[in-house]
Design an enzyme around this catalytic site. Structure first.
Site, short mmCIF file in Angstrom:
data_model
loop_
_atom_site.label_atom_id
_atom_site.label_comp_id
_atom_site.label_asym_id
_atom_site.label_seq_id
_atom_site.Cartn_x
_atom_site.Cartn_y
_atom_site.Cartn_z
CE LYS A 87 -2.16 3.59 2.03
NZ LYS A 87 -1.67 4.67 2.94
N GLY A 101 -4.68 10.83 -1.18
CA GLY A 101 -5.30 11.77 -0.25
C GLY A 101 -4.89 13.23 -0.40
CG ASP A 137 -3.65 2.32 5.54
OD1 ASP A 137 -2.66 1.99 4.87
OD2 ASP A 137 -3.70 3.36 6.21
N GLY A 197 -0.73 8.57 -1.32
CA GLY A 197 -0.61 9.52 -2.42
C GLY A 197 0.65 10.36 -2.34
CE LYS A 251 0.02 4.56 6.89
NZ LYS A 251 -1.14 5.47 6.97
#
Length: 249
Positions: free
Chosen positions: A8, A42, A159, A11, A214
């Site tokens: 992951k 984001g 996430d 941005g 997270k």
């Protein structure tokens, strides 16, 4: 998919990837690993919604997404963030394919809390057969958007999307890239952490708001059978691994 690694990337991180990041992807491919990158966007979404004078609201860290914000989110993820990442992969001679929920209904979702969050969703089903085929010879680059059974687009926290994919695809490893090298306690990066210890450190405010989603995502992945879940700022560094067994703090 025991040889699958899911990564992951936020941005902000898309613009800060190092040569070592791409070298690690190449190394994993040489080992026969399949790779799926779930990317966010984001900061870019916030910038554009602000320019368009749309409200930017969050509830428990999730972006409240009305119809206009959803349109901006799709535009940024599929029209800016994903092409930027694909361009870098191509420049490093890594075959990659941009993916979204509309490709063979890769991600099916349901609204999380529509009265309060709008078009924010959670992933409920993954098209495992399609992804297995798509990832056989190229890196998948997937936007965190889902479609309901009725065809409504939903904005999914990256996430949470990466974790759902790791769970349903039985991934070997989940890597959550962030802007810090892991969970820091007593001035040092913790190499491993159990769910019980994570709860303790959260209560002590060692794990704060930005890290909590997270950590929770990594815990969910491990409890669902993913072999490794790592929080780090570099995929070639150990970071903090979430494990089932407690270790000394």
């Amino acid at each position: 998919m025991k040889n699958l690694i899911i990564i992951k990337i936020g941005g902000q991180a898309i613009q800060q990837l190092t040569e070592r990041f791409f070298q690690q992807l190449q190394s994993w491919q040489a080992q026969g690993k399949q790779l799926l990158i779930v990317h966010g966007g984001g900061p870019m979404i916030t910038t554009l919604t602000t320019q368009l004078q749309l409200p930017v609201q969050r509830v428990h860290g999730l972006r409240v997404t009305d119809a206009q914000t959803l349109a901006v989110t799709k535009l940024v993820l599929l029209g800016e963030a994903q092409p930027a990442l694909l361009t870098q992969l191509n420049q490093h001679h890594l075959a990659a394919l941009g993916l979204n929920a509309a490709d063979q209904q890769l991600l099916t979702g349901t609204p999380l809390d529509q009265p309060h969050l709008g078009y924010v969703g959670q992933v409920t089903q993954v098209n495992q057969v399609a992804l297995h085929t798509l990832l056989a010879h190229q890196i998948g680059v997937l936007a965190p958007l889902a479609l309901t059974a009725e065809g409504q687009w939903l904005n999914v926290n990256a996430d949470m999307a990466a974790t759902a994919l790791a769970q349903q695809l039985h991934a070997e490893k989940l890597v959550l890239l962030t802007d810090v090298p892991g969970i820091i306690h007593h001035g040092m990066v913790m190499r491993s952490l159990s769910p019980q210890q994570a709860q303790h450190l959260t209560q002590q405010s060692v794990i704060t708001a930005g890290m909590r989603p997270k950590v929770q995502a990594a815990i969910q992945a491990i409890q669902a059978g993913v072999q490794q879940a790592v929080i780090t700022n570099a995929i070639d560094q150990p970071g903090t691994a979430i494990i089932k067994t407690e270790v000394a703090l």
